[in-house]
Design a protein around this motif. Structure first.
Motif, short mmCIF file in Angstrom:
data_model
loop_
_atom_site.label_atom_id
_atom_site.label_comp_id
_atom_site.label_asym_id
_atom_site.label_seq_id
_atom_site.Cartn_x
_atom_site.Cartn_y
_atom_site.Cartn_z
N ARG A 216 0.83 -1.21 0.00
CA ARG A 216 0.00 0.00 0.00
C ARG A 216 0.86 1.26 0.00
O ARG A 216 0.58 2.23 -0.72
CB ARG A 216 -0.91 -0.01 1.23
CG ARG A 216 -1.75 1.24 1.40
CD ARG A 216 -2.88 1.32 0.39
NE ARG A 216 -3.50 2.62 0.36
CZ ARG A 216 -4.79 2.83 0.20
NH1 ARG A 216 -5.59 1.80 0.04
NH2 ARG A 216 -5.28 4.04 0.16
N ALA A 217 1.96 1.24 0.78
CA ALA A 217 2.85 2.39 0.83
C ALA A 217 3.51 2.65 -0.52
O ALA A 217 3.65 3.80 -0.95
CB ALA A 217 3.92 2.18 1.91
N PHE A 218 3.88 1.56 -1.21
CA PHE A 218 4.49 1.73 -2.52
C PHE A 218 3.47 2.26 -3.53
O PHE A 218 3.79 3.11 -4.36
CB PHE A 218 5.06 0.39 -3.01
CG PHE A 218 5.92 0.51 -4.24
CD1 PHE A 218 7.05 1.29 -4.25
CD2 PHE A 218 5.56 -0.17 -5.41
CE1 PHE A 218 7.84 1.40 -5.40
CE2 PHE A 218 6.33 -0.05 -6.56
CZ PHE A 218 7.48 0.72 -6.55
N ALA A 219 2.24 1.79 -3.42
CA ALA A 219 1.16 2.31 -4.28
C ALA A 219 0.97 3.81 -4.03
O ALA A 219 0.84 4.60 -4.98
CB ALA A 219 -0.13 1.55 -4.02
N ASN A 220 0.94 4.20 -2.76
CA ASN A 220 0.81 5.62 -2.42
C ASN A 220 1.93 6.44 -3.05
O ASN A 220 1.71 7.51 -3.62
CB ASN A 220 0.86 5.82 -0.90
CG ASN A 220 -0.36 5.25 -0.19
OD1 ASN A 220 -1.42 5.07 -0.79
ND2 ASN A 220 -0.21 4.96 1.09
N GLY A 221 3.17 5.91 -2.93
CA GLY A 221 4.33 6.62 -3.46
C GLY A 221 4.28 6.77 -4.96
O GLY A 221 4.66 7.82 -5.51
N LEU A 222 3.84 5.75 -5.66
CA LEU A 222 3.75 5.84 -7.12
C LEU A 222 2.78 6.93 -7.54
O LEU A 222 3.06 7.72 -8.45
CB LEU A 222 3.29 4.49 -7.70
CG LEU A 222 4.31 3.34 -7.67
CD1 LEU A 222 3.64 2.04 -8.09
CD2 LEU A 222 5.50 3.63 -8.58
N GLU B 54 1.65 7.93 4.41
CA GLU B 54 0.47 8.79 4.45
C GLU B 54 -0.54 8.34 3.40
O GLU B 54 -0.21 8.16 2.24
CB GLU B 54 0.87 10.25 4.18
CG GLU B 54 -0.29 11.22 4.31
CD GLU B 54 0.15 12.65 4.08
OE1 GLU B 54 -0.73 13.48 3.79
OE2 GLU B 54 1.36 12.94 4.18
N GLU B 55 -1.76 8.12 3.83
CA GLU B 55 -2.79 7.60 2.94
C GLU B 55 -3.01 8.54 1.75
O GLU B 55 -3.09 9.76 1.89
CB GLU B 55 -4.11 7.42 3.69
CG GLU B 55 -4.12 6.20 4.59
CD GLU B 55 -4.06 4.89 3.81
OE1 GLU B 55 -4.72 4.79 2.76
OE2 GLU B 55 -3.33 3.99 4.25
#
Length: 509
Positions: free
Chosen positions: A44-50, A152-153
């Motif tokens: 999820r964190a990597f998805a947020n970062g992308l 961070e969401e």
């Protein structure tokens, strides 16, 4: 059976497993465990970062590295962000790699430091942004994948079951690899199938020794066990010693493998027995025959009892050997079952996500490919053959299929897509086969490797190659058709004879 779920919901549900072990990663000396909570949070964190780095829904991102927990988390993150993961073989040649990156229009490539310079040398108009799983040094800080891990969401794009999730590239025998996009619905249909056949269940621990750039290990070896809440065991390497270590310390109950792996496994067992002397060889053959007889005619599985020392060596918990990717020799499957393991076989293609049929342990004849999985329709297209043929009264033809797992078409290749489907939308597998009296699919080889001789006889080159490959003088053989005659390209096994040419000549006479 049409799945309306997307892989986004599957990935989101992983965190519900909490501290339960999701991944056990072996390095040279130690092992490292990732919980489902850690894997879910990282994805999820990597998805947020992308998304924060301005990647958009539908963007393609390549993965060009060996299996690792970070690779898996990155792949899940790409899919969760509504983007398309493109798993690549780390052994690709420069030309093929360049073609795939260009054809897929990859905006970024997740890789390691040792491969960055190679990627930079590729002759591409626009090179993908490198994201490194092992950045480490200051020079690579900007490319460190950890910089993308944004806790961070962020509002992530949502997708539908028809949107692309993963783009695989099939090996091209007569041209460059073809891109095979699989949608969320294609893959979730396979996850539903994996759950329904009950091949792997709640207490299983799954060894994943295969590289994840193929659809079979990606979907059946990685996604299916994770979706069922089962831990994946990642061996340090494919050496015999490291596999045994992972099997034992990882308390493995099931292996997701390919025929070559199981052939090497059995050859290793046989070699070890031979090195123990003629008495051990004799006992091994007697026990193997007795176990096979008891299983076939009485329905008793006595292999684990007769080969107790073998099961201690390979891990007493190991029960299931799942094989896919290519056909498993029925004789080898019988030997593995006689040794006390259950053998399951799947048949399918990259274009079908991959499973079309499954052969469950003790449920089908040895030569069968099994029965169609739920939701998949298979029929025999006799018009593909030059004339109508029958085996034991059953019509022979091309195996064609349709179902929620079948892809929609090749990337950027509309002509190839048209060739791959019948006029009424059935996918052409390119395999010859028929259904027997019990509804079991029997495969007879590839249409493309069927050769018609001068006499009009049709010969399957794969059968000829398999027969000659048994000869000790032949290391590799390829059989071709030339003006109605069979010709062969042969690589001799120099270790078998001082005069390889004479040995090969005798082998083929």
């Amino acid at each position: 059976m049409t799945s309306e779920r997307t892989l986004q919901s599957v990935i989101d549900s992983l965190g519900e497993r909490g501290d339960k072990t999701a991944l056990v990663d072996f390095d040279k000396k130690d092992r490292h465990c990732w919980s489902f909570q850690k894997l879910s949070a990282c994805a999820r964190a990597f998805a947020n970062g992308l998304v924060r780095q301005d990647f958009k829904r539908g963007d393609t991102i390549a993965l060009f590295a060996e299996n690792s927990p970070e690779w898996i988390a990155a792949a899940l993150g790409i899919i969760r962000a509504g983007m398309v993961a493109v798993p690549l073989d780390v052994q690709l040649g420069e030309r093929t790699l360049g073609h795939i990156i260009q054809d897929s229009e990859a905006r970024a490539i997740i890789t390691t430091r040792k491969r960055v310079e190679w990627i930079e040398r590729l002759d591409l108009e626009e090179k993908p942004k490198p994201i490194l799983l092992d950045a480490g040094e200051e020079d690579w800080a900007e490319a460190d994948w950890k910089r993308f891990l944004e806790s961070e969401e962020t509002e992530l794009p949502t997708v539908s079951c028809g949107d692309e999730a993963v783009l695989f590239y099939t090996s091209g025998t007569t041209g460059p690899p073809k891109g095979v996009p699989l949608g969320h619905g294609n893959i979730t249909a396979q996850l539903d199938t994996a759950a329904e056949v009950h091949l792997i269940t709640g207490g299983d621990r799954v060894l994943l020794p295969l590289p994840l750039h193929h659809v079979y290990p990606f979907v059946i070896g990685m996604l299916a066990p994770l979706a069922l809440g089962l831990p994946l065991i990642l061996p340090f390497s494919l050496s015999g010693q490291q596999l045994l270590r992972a099997l034992g310390e990882g308390e493995v109950t099931a292996i997701i493998g390919v025929p070559r792996l199981y052939s090497a496994l059995y050859s290793g067992i046989e070699a070890r027995v031979k090195s123990s002397g003629w008495v051990a060889c004799k006992l091994f053959r007697v026990f193997l025959a007795a176990s096979g007889f008891a299983r076939k005619w009485v329905g008793l599985r006595v292999g684990k009892l007769l080969f107790r020392s073998l099961h201690k060596r390979f891990g007493e918990n190991l029960r299931l050997l799942a094989s896919g990717g290519s056909a498993l020799d029925p004789e080898l499957a019988g030997k593995l079952e006689a040794l006390g393991w259950q053998v399951a076989i799947g048949y399918g293609l990259t274009e079908t996500s991959p499973l079309l049929t499954v052969k469950l342990p003790n449920k089908s004849p040895p030569e069968s490919a099994g029965k169609p999985v739920a939701g998949v329709e298979i029929r025999i297209e006799s018009s593909a053959a030059e004339k109508k043929e029958h085996v034991n009264g059953h019509e022979v033809g091309e195996v064609v299929a349709r179902g929620p797992n079948v892809f929609r078409g090749y990337r950027n290749l509309p002509d190839k897509t048209d060739e791959a489907f019948t006029e009424n939308g059935w996918f052409r597998t390119g395999d010859l086969g028929y259904f027997d009296d019990n509804g079991e699919l029997q495969l007879l080889g590839r249409l493309s490797t069927l050769i018609k001789t001068e006499s009009g006889e049709k010969i399957q080159t794969e059968d000829v190659e398999a027969a000659y490959a048994e000869e000790s003088a032949i290391r590799e053989i390829g059989v071709l058709g030339e003006k109605g005659k069979l010709v062969a390209l042969i690589v001799p096994d120099r270790a078998s004879s001082d005069d390889g040419k004479d040995a090969v000549r005798k082998a083929v006479e």
